[in-house]
Scaffold this motif. Structure first.
Motif, mmCIF file in Angstrom:
data_model
loop_
_atom_site.group_PDB
_atom_site.id
_atom_site.type_symbol
_atom_site.label_atom_id
_atom_site.label_comp_id
_atom_site.label_asym_id
_atom_site.label_seq_id
_atom_site.Cartn_x
_atom_site.Cartn_y
_atom_site.Cartn_z
ATOM 1 N N GLY A 1 0.815 -1.213 0.000
ATOM 2 C CA GLY A 1 0.000 0.000 0.000
ATOM 3 C C GLY A 1 0.842 1.254 0.000
ATOM 4 N N PRO A 2 0.384 2.317 0.638
ATOM 5 C CA PRO A 2 1.076 3.611 0.597
ATOM 6 C C PRO A 2 2.518 3.582 1.092
ATOM 7 C CG PRO A 2 -1.157 3.913 1.392
ATOM 8 C CD PRO A 2 -0.937 2.427 1.304
ATOM 9 N N VAL A 3 2.851 2.653 1.989
ATOM 10 C CA VAL A 3 4.223 2.617 2.513
ATOM 11 C C VAL A 3 5.220 2.186 1.451
ATOM 12 C CG1 VAL A 3 4.333 0.215 3.338
ATOM 13 C CG2 VAL A 3 5.510 2.044 4.621
ATOM 14 N N GLU A 4 4.726 1.589 0.353
ATOM 15 C CA GLU A 4 5.608 1.200 -0.751
ATOM 16 C C GLU A 4 5.964 2.385 -1.646
ATOM 17 O OE1 GLU A 4 4.964 -3.220 -2.240
ATOM 18 O OE2 GLU A 4 3.102 -2.083 -2.376
ATOM 19 N N GLN A 5 5.172 3.431 -1.605
ATOM 20 C CA GLN A 5 5.375 4.554 -2.520
ATOM 21 C C GLN A 5 6.617 5.355 -2.126
ATOM 22 O OE1 GLN A 5 1.707 6.732 -2.271
ATOM 23 N NE2 GLN A 5 0.461 5.002 -2.940
ATOM 24 N N GLY A 6 7.476 5.595 -3.115
ATOM 25 C CA GLY A 6 8.667 6.402 -2.857
ATOM 26 C C GLY A 6 9.603 5.812 -1.821
ATOM 27 N N ASN A 7 9.628 4.472 -1.694
ATOM 28 C CA ASN A 7 10.507 3.834 -0.707
ATOM 29 C C ASN A 7 10.274 4.371 0.706
ATOM 30 O OD1 ASN A 7 11.964 2.029 -2.387
ATOM 31 N ND2 ASN A 7 13.203 3.736 -3.143
ATOM 32 N N ARG A 8 9.024 4.584 1.052
ATOM 33 C CA ARG A 8 8.734 5.196 2.355
ATOM 34 C C ARG A 8 9.283 4.382 3.526
ATOM 35 N NH1 ARG A 8 2.605 7.199 1.373
ATOM 36 N NH2 ARG A 8 2.950 9.450 1.362
ATOM 37 N N ALA A 9 9.134 3.064 3.461
ATOM 38 C CA ALA A 9 9.630 2.252 4.575
ATOM 39 C C ALA A 9 11.130 2.459 4.759
ATOM 40 C CB ALA A 9 9.321 0.774 4.337
ATOM 41 N N TRP A 10 11.870 2.518 3.652
ATOM 42 C CA TRP A 10 13.307 2.753 3.717
ATOM 43 C C TRP A 10 13.601 4.177 4.176
ATOM 44 C CZ3 TRP A 10 17.120 -0.786 3.280
ATOM 45 C CH2 TRP A 10 16.767 -2.032 2.779
ATOM 46 N N GLN A 11 12.729 5.108 3.844
ATOM 47 C CA GLN A 11 12.915 6.475 4.342
ATOM 48 C C GLN A 11 12.804 6.514 5.862
ATOM 49 O OE1 GLN A 11 10.975 9.821 2.341
ATOM 50 N NE2 GLN A 11 10.478 8.451 0.635
ATOM 51 N N PHE A 12 11.888 5.744 6.410
ATOM 52 C CA PHE A 12 11.773 5.696 7.866
ATOM 53 C C PHE A 12 12.970 4.989 8.487
ATOM 54 C CE2 PHE A 12 7.099 6.300 7.200
ATOM 55 C CZ PHE A 12 6.953 7.400 8.032
ATOM 56 N N ASP B 1 6.832 14.754 8.489
ATOM 57 C CA ASP B 1 6.035 14.930 7.272
ATOM 58 C C ASP B 1 5.703 13.582 6.639
ATOM 59 O OD1 ASP B 1 6.185 17.645 7.667
ATOM 60 O OD2 ASP B 1 7.741 17.982 6.160
ATOM 61 N N ASN B 2 6.685 12.685 6.643
ATOM 62 C CA ASN B 2 6.482 11.364 6.065
ATOM 63 C C ASN B 2 5.414 10.587 6.836
ATOM 64 O OD1 ASN B 2 7.250 9.771 3.914
ATOM 65 N ND2 ASN B 2 8.902 8.745 5.015
ATOM 66 N N GLY B 3 5.457 10.694 8.164
ATOM 67 C CA GLY B 3 4.469 10.006 8.983
ATOM 68 C C GLY B 3 3.061 10.523 8.759
ATOM 69 N N GLN B 4 2.928 11.843 8.650
ATOM 70 C CA GLN B 4 1.603 12.417 8.430
ATOM 71 C C GLN B 4 1.061 12.051 7.052
ATOM 72 O OE1 GLN B 4 -0.323 14.253 10.839
ATOM 73 N NE2 GLN B 4 -1.740 13.452 9.285
ATOM 74 N N SER B 5 1.914 12.121 6.034
ATOM 75 C CA SER B 5 1.444 11.785 4.691
ATOM 76 C C SER B 5 1.093 10.300 4.587
ATOM 77 C CB SER B 5 2.491 12.164 3.645
ATOM 78 O OG SER B 5 3.663 11.401 3.791
ATOM 79 N N LEU B 6 1.830 9.450 5.295
ATOM 80 C CA LEU B 6 1.524 8.018 5.284
ATOM 81 C C LEU B 6 0.167 7.754 5.928
ATOM 82 C CD1 LEU B 6 2.304 5.085 4.762
ATOM 83 C CD2 LEU B 6 3.576 5.104 6.924
ATOM 84 N N ALA B 7 -0.109 8.391 7.053
ATOM 85 C CA ALA B 7 -1.420 8.221 7.699
ATOM 86 C C ALA B 7 -2.539 8.715 6.793
ATOM 87 C CB ALA B 7 -1.440 8.971 9.038
ATOM 88 N N ASN B 8 -2.339 9.864 6.151
ATOM 89 C CA ASN B 8 -3.360 10.398 5.248
ATOM 90 C C ASN B 8 -3.585 9.481 4.062
ATOM 91 O OD1 ASN B 8 -3.540 12.636 6.908
ATOM 92 N ND2 ASN B 8 -2.244 13.927 5.627
ATOM 93 N N ASP B 9 -2.498 8.963 3.494
ATOM 94 C CA ASP B 9 -2.611 8.116 2.311
ATOM 95 C C ASP B 9 -3.233 6.769 2.651
ATOM 96 O OD1 ASP B 9 -1.521 10.144 0.862
ATOM 97 O OD2 ASP B 9 0.443 9.206 0.583
ATOM 98 N N TRP B 10 -2.941 6.235 3.837
ATOM 99 C CA TRP B 10 -3.574 4.972 4.247
ATOM 100 C C TRP B 10 -5.075 5.164 4.412
ATOM 101 C CZ3 TRP B 10 -2.533 -0.041 4.308
ATOM 102 C CH2 TRP B 10 -3.348 -0.900 5.062
ATOM 103 N N GLN B 11 -5.466 6.303 4.945
ATOM 104 C CA GLN B 11 -6.890 6.598 5.070
ATOM 105 C C GLN B 11 -7.534 6.662 3.684
ATOM 106 O OE1 GLN B 11 -7.577 9.945 7.641
ATOM 107 N NE2 GLN B 11 -9.505 9.092 8.353
ATOM 108 N N GLY B 12 -6.852 7.288 2.720
ATOM 109 C CA GLY B 12 -7.376 7.369 1.369
ATOM 110 C C GLY B 12 -7.334 6.053 0.619
#
Length: 349
Positions: free
Chosen positions: A95-106, A182-193
């Motif tokens: 899901g959203p955590v895959e976008q833009g390597n978000r998990a690796w960003q965290f 910022d990454n955490g907030q966008s991830l929460a918003n994107d998961w909701q969407g």
């Protein structure tokens, strides 16, 4: 053959299980209920991550505006709370955590070449201004919890000329923690969407189960067995663990298990019970409690436990409990549900 090795053999043969038989446009009404709970529980975890990330960012900025020993300790505590919030939702690998390597960003890990330290040295010696834009373009090794951990906890760095609250170091800390927030907030918003897609496709039932299976495998094999010397070169080494600088490796493992219990287990237990496996559901729930019973005794640095045979026995006990939990979920429950473990991008390669 280890369970993790088997993962890669199955990578090219992911089967469609009975749970994913319905089409995306005709989602089964019962499996929707499981996904509704999973979506809600994961959202709670993501929202907590966003909240703790914001608290970390604010605390880092406050510390750098008016440095003090007390402020540094408060910033370390804020880092730990945000990092543990990430650990609780770390198992979600789709899901959203895959976008833009978000998990690796965290969390850039594993880091066998110590790229985090090398990147920090480069940025601190470079003459270019340290800005949020600079962090965004500098790669995942710069953008997450390990970089902030390095600045806050690394002993060699803390004894050097660039130690906090040095100007460029503070600017890097503020920019990195801002990126985390910022990454955490966008991830929460994107998961909701993501809710309508998630609820509307039965494939996400299996995908969610596989993500928990992968999280348990990584916890057992890489985060615990490898530093214990049970995998790899056979030598005990805390440097194979994540969060070794902050001595939070074991606390992070406890948070990951707690997160699986909170965000994955409730719907999973109901699914197993509905599939006429109530005893197995109860066994898994009890085994989660068995693993967590190792804490808070193991909420301590890993290095001394690796160096002492008596302390090592505590790690062995934890390892046995996690292995049993992994076997119950990944072998017994997965077989009962017809879920075949496949390759996922968060295995750390």
């Amino acid at each position: 053959m280890t369970r993790l090795a088997l993962t890669f053999l199955l990578a090219s043969s992911v089967a469609v299980s009975p749970l994913a038989a319905a089409t995306a446009n005709n989602a089964d009404s019962q499996t929707i209920e499981y996904r509704k709970q999973w979506h809600s529980d994961v959202l709670t975890g993501y929202q907590n991550l966003a909240t703790q990330g914001q608290a970390l960012s604010s605390q880092a900025a406050s510390y750098c505006q008016a440095p003090s020993p007390e402020g540094l300790e408060q910033t370390k505590q804020a880092w730990l709370e945000a990092f543990l919030a990430w650990q609780q939702v770390r198992f979600v690998d789709f899901g959203p955590v895959e976008q833009g390597n978000r998990a690796w960003q965290f969390q850039f890990w594993p880091d066998p070449k110590n790229l985090v330290a090398r990147k920090a040295s480069y940025l601190l010696k470079d003459e270019a201004p340290i800005t949020p834009e600079k962090v965004s373009e500098s790669g995942v090794a710069v953008q997450g919890f390990p970089m902030a951990e390095y600045l806050l906890y690394d002993q060699a760095f803390a004894n050097g000329e660039e130690a906090l609250p040095a100007g460029r170091s503070c600017k890097l800390l503020v920019a990195v923690t801002r990126h985390i927030a910022d990454n955490g907030q966008s991830l929460a918003n994107d998961w909701q969407g993501f809710q309508s897609n998630y609820l509307g496709s039965d494939q996400y039932t299996d995908t969610t189960i596989r993500s928990a299976m992968a999280g348990l495998e990584i916890l057992e094999e890489r985060r615990l067995a490898t530093p214990m010397g049970l995998r790899g070169n056979g030598k005990r080494s805390v440097y194979s663990a994540d969060a070794w600088r902050s001595e939070a490796s074991l606390a992070a493992m406890g948070a990951s298990v707690q997160g699986l219990k909170q965000s994955f287990l409730p719907a999973f237990s109901k699914l197993l019970t509905d599939r006429k496996q109530p005893d197995l559901a109860e066994q898994i729930a009890q085994q989660f409690d068995e693993v967590l019973a190792n804490f808070p005794e193991l909420d301590r640095p890993m290095a001394p436990l690796l160096a002492d045979d008596n302390g090592y026995k505590l790690l062995q006990s934890l390892y046995i409990d996690i292995t049993q939990l992994t076997s119950l979920v990944n072998d017994r429950a997965a077989v009962e549900l017809g879920v075949v473990r496949g390759f996922n991008s968060s295995d750390g390669d």
